[in-house]
Design an enzyme around this catalytic site. Structure first.
Site, short mmCIF file in Angstrom:
data_model
loop_
_atom_site.label_atom_id
_atom_site.label_comp_id
_atom_site.label_asym_id
_atom_site.label_seq_id
_atom_site.Cartn_x
_atom_site.Cartn_y
_atom_site.Cartn_z
N ASP A 1 -16.07 -13.97 10.45
CA ASP A 1 -16.06 -13.01 11.57
C ASP A 1 -17.40 -12.28 11.53
O ASP A 1 -17.48 -11.11 11.18
CB ASP A 1 -14.87 -12.05 11.32
N CYS B 1 -15.97 -10.32 18.43
CA CYS B 1 -15.42 -9.38 19.42
C CYS B 1 -16.43 -9.31 20.58
O CYS B 1 -16.79 -8.24 21.04
CB CYS B 1 -15.10 -8.02 18.83
N ALA C 1 -16.33 -6.36 5.76
CA ALA C 1 -16.16 -4.92 6.05
C ALA C 1 -15.89 -4.67 7.53
O ALA C 1 -16.47 -5.36 8.37
CB ALA C 1 -17.41 -4.16 5.61
N PRO C 2 -15.03 -3.72 7.88
CA PRO C 2 -14.36 -2.79 6.97
C PRO C 2 -13.13 -3.34 6.26
O PRO C 2 -12.59 -2.67 5.39
CB PRO C 2 -13.96 -1.64 7.90
N GLY C 3 -12.64 -4.52 6.64
CA GLY C 3 -11.64 -5.16 5.79
C GLY C 3 -10.25 -5.31 6.37
O GLY C 3 -9.33 -5.71 5.65
N ASN C 4 -10.07 -5.04 7.66
CA ASN C 4 -8.72 -5.19 8.21
C ASN C 4 -8.25 -6.64 8.22
O ASN C 4 -7.09 -6.92 7.96
CB ASN C 4 -8.66 -4.61 9.62
N GLU D 1 -19.23 -8.91 1.41
CA GLU D 1 -19.88 -8.02 2.37
C GLU D 1 -21.29 -7.78 1.84
O GLU D 1 -21.46 -7.41 0.69
CB GLU D 1 -19.11 -6.70 2.51
C1 LIG Z 1 -17.80 -8.02 12.61
S1 LIG Z 1 -17.98 -7.30 11.07
C2 LIG Z 1 -16.57 -7.88 10.20
C3 LIG Z 1 -15.30 -7.14 10.49
C4 LIG Z 1 -14.18 -7.51 9.54
N1 LIG Z 1 -13.93 -8.93 9.56
C5 LIG Z 1 -12.90 -6.77 9.86
O1 LIG Z 1 -12.08 -7.27 10.61
O2 LIG Z 1 -12.70 -5.67 9.36
C6 LIG Z 1 -19.23 -8.28 10.31
C7 LIG Z 1 -19.53 -7.83 8.89
O3 LIG Z 1 -20.21 -8.89 8.25
C8 LIG Z 1 -21.27 -8.38 7.48
N2 LIG Z 1 -22.22 -9.50 7.33
C9 LIG Z 1 -23.07 -9.99 8.25
N3 LIG Z 1 -23.76 -11.04 7.75
C10 LIG Z 1 -23.30 -11.22 6.49
C11 LIG Z 1 -23.61 -12.15 5.46
N4 LIG Z 1 -24.55 -13.09 5.63
N5 LIG Z 1 -22.94 -12.07 4.29
C12 LIG Z 1 -21.99 -11.11 4.11
N6 LIG Z 1 -21.68 -10.18 5.03
C13 LIG Z 1 -22.32 -10.24 6.21
C14 LIG Z 1 -21.77 -7.20 8.28
O4 LIG Z 1 -22.46 -6.30 7.45
C15 LIG Z 1 -20.46 -6.64 8.80
O5 LIG Z 1 -19.92 -5.69 7.93
#
Ligand SMILES: C[S@@+](CC[C@H](N)C(=O)[O-])C[C@H]1O[C@@H](n2cnc3c(N)ncnc32)[C@H](O)[C@@H]1O
EC number: 2.1.1.311
Length: 506
Positions: A335, A406, A261-264, A283
């Site tokens: 990520d 990031c 999330a958010p999924g880009n 997610e």
């Molecule tokens: C940095 S954001 C990802 C952004 C996404 N890659 C994008 O570009 O839109 C990290 C996401 O990973 C989720 N997250 C963190 N630990 C996780 C886990 N163990 N399993 C699944 N999701 C996880 C968080 O809730 C968050 O939504």
């Protein structure tokens, strides 16, 4: 109106306790029409937080008015247990009221008889005097200059409004025609001369740089509204571009986005896979999972649409790599949660309605966080990041995966990479880093050798982005290369992987 300050204070308290983004927490504490006002006041209060806290300390309202601003204040009665060092409700109410008292012409907007307002206004002239004293001491021309992040805003002005053409929905040619019909002009020159000019990225296909002030114009286009154009920072497009070169046959490839999330990045990877093969998007946070499915739906990336994505509200760390549902995974995006320290001008991001704002999970300005608290937070994030990478390394048929953040901190980037390369999982799985030739070879900024134990060859495998670009970007082309702060690398196996067994579809 008193209730408005209480809800705003509670929103700010939740944000400072890292319970969620300003946007999400404002929506949780306000009616739809109020949420925007709450968000604006939280953002403004946070941006003056250092100054406001200093003033409160000087006037010492806690000591002078303990009944309302001390720890036994009725304002603190409703607060649940909060992770430390989150401030109390009475502290937050003081901050949001003081913001309106000192920085708005209308002053505090609560009934005159509301005790916290009455108690604070009694010290109005003292509070004002402290504000002016602080302004003079810091050599600022106006009190507005006490707002934090002026330097950040200058850096942000260098960063173009990056957009990705979503090839699941539209061809590049169609997108170009629609943009031209709306008055935009493509330029190959080194500067974006006017607000309608745009030019392609030098490093990632289908990613275009628009003028920083073009955002609202772009968002009013049908091309954006129908998901053909996605607002996505250049650096955020690196992981999928590194993971999935365009020349492969993806029909048989199973891929996983572990933290979506958010999924880009998920929809980018889906587009690079041309909607073929299978891409599971995990997610763990339920609210963010909802956002993920909405964004994937808008991008047409779901397997039920033009794409190949199967979203799952699941924690990556709970996946059993030997489970035959996942054993066939060959490509992975990782990520994970990070400090977000590379994101420029975060407060502006919070108030904009931008595809990327939900990228930020922890969006608290660092004005007051002590270096000890910050270091503790980095250590705990780094340990989780390592755990996630080591877990990824145990998937039996995984061939390559990207790790990205990031963040600009070596603790979350080079240090994490060095640690995991030395791990048992890396040894057993024969994991190493993909060479520079496979990881955006023409991107000039690479890892920091000193953070890689002096190993220049490791540093060359890593990609870094300095917020707003570096002089290495080339002064003339900075607008075509500047992005938020970012880090990405790609892990590959030293030896050829075993062929994948047929996996059950789930
Ligand atoms: C940095 S954001 C990802 C952004 C996404 N890659 C994008 O570009 O839109 C990290 C996401 O990973 C989720 N997250 C963190 N630990 C996780 C886990 N163990 N399993 C699944 N999701 C996880 C968080 O809730 C968050 O939504």
């Amino acid at each position: 109106m008193a209730d408005f300050y209480v809800r705003t204070a509670r929103t700010m308290q939740d944000v400072l306790a890292h319970r969620g983004s300003v946007k999400a927490m404002s929506a949780g504490h306000g009616e739809r029409k109020d949420a925007k006002r709450i968000m604006a006041l939280v953002v403004n209060t946070l941006s003056y937080r250092a100054a406001l806290q200093h003033i409160l300390k000087q006037v010492d309202l806690v000591k002078k008015e303990p009944k309302w601003f001390g720890s036994a204040s009725p304002l603190n009665r409703t607060q649940g247990a909060l992770p430390q060092p989150a401030p109390s409700m009475s502290d937050c109410v003081m901050l949001v009221m003081l913001h309106d008292l000192l920085f708005t012409s209308r002053g505090i907007q609560a009934a005159k008889a509301w005790p916290p307002r009455e108690r604070m206004e009694k010290y109005k002239s003292q509070l004002h005097a402290e504000l002016v004293r602080l302004q003079i001491r810091q050599g600022k021309k106006s009190v507005e200059e006490l707002r934090s992040g002026a330097a950040e805003r200058r850096v942000a002005a260098r960063i173009p409004r990056w957009c990705r053409i979503n090839t699941l929905q539209v061809t590049e040619q169609d997108a170009l025609q629609q943009l031209q019909a709306a008055g935009f002009t493509r330029t190959e020159s080194d500067t974006l001369e006017h607000v309608y000019a745009f030019c392609p990225s030098l490093h990632v296909a289908h990613v275009w740089a628009f003028h920083p002030r073009a955002t609202s114009k772009l968002m009013s286009l049908p091309l954006y509204k129908t998901g053909g154009l996605i607002l996505q920072d250049l650096a955020s497009c690196f992981p999928a571009a590194v993971l999935a070169p365009p020349d492969r046959d993806y029909a048989q490839i199973h891929a996983l986005d572990a933290t979506s999330a958010p999924g880009n990045k998920t929809s980018h990877l889906s587009a690079l896979m041309r909607g073929q093969g299978r891409l599971v998007a995990l997610e763990r946070a339920p609210q963010r999972f909802k956002t993920l499915t909405q964004m994937l739906d808008k991008a047409g990336a779901l397997a039920t649409q033009h794409g190949n994505v199967y979203p799952q509200n699941t924690d990556f760390l709970t996946l059993d790599p030997q489970d035959e549902s996942y054993a066939a995974i060959r490509y992975m995006l990782l990520d994970p949660s990070c400090s977000g320290s590379g994101i420029v001008n975060r407060l502006d991001y919070l108030t904009s309605h931008d595809d990327e704002q939900d990228n930020l999970e922890q969006v608290v300005p660092d004005a007051e966080s002590s270096s000890v608290a910050e270091q503790t937070r980095l250590t705990s994030l780094a340990s989780l990041q390592q755990r996630m990478i080591r877990h990824a390394m145990t998937f039996p048929h995984l061939e390559r995966f990207t790790y990205s953040t990031c963040s600009i901190h070596p603790e979350e980037n080079e240090h994490v990479v060095m640690q995991v390369l030395a791990s048992e999982e890396a040894q057993q799985g024969a994991w190493t880093l993909a060479p520079r030739a496979e990881v955006l070879p023409t991107w000039p900024e690479r890892g920091q050798p000193e953070a890689c134990g002096g190993d220049e060859s490791v540093a060359q495998c890593l990609v870094r982005c300095t917020p707003g670009g570096t002089s290495e970007c080339g002064a003339s082309a900075v607008h075509r290369m500047a992005s938020n702060g970012f880090f990405v690398c790609c892990f590959v196996r030293r030896t050829a992987p075993r062929p994948a067994k047929r996996a059950r579809r789930h």
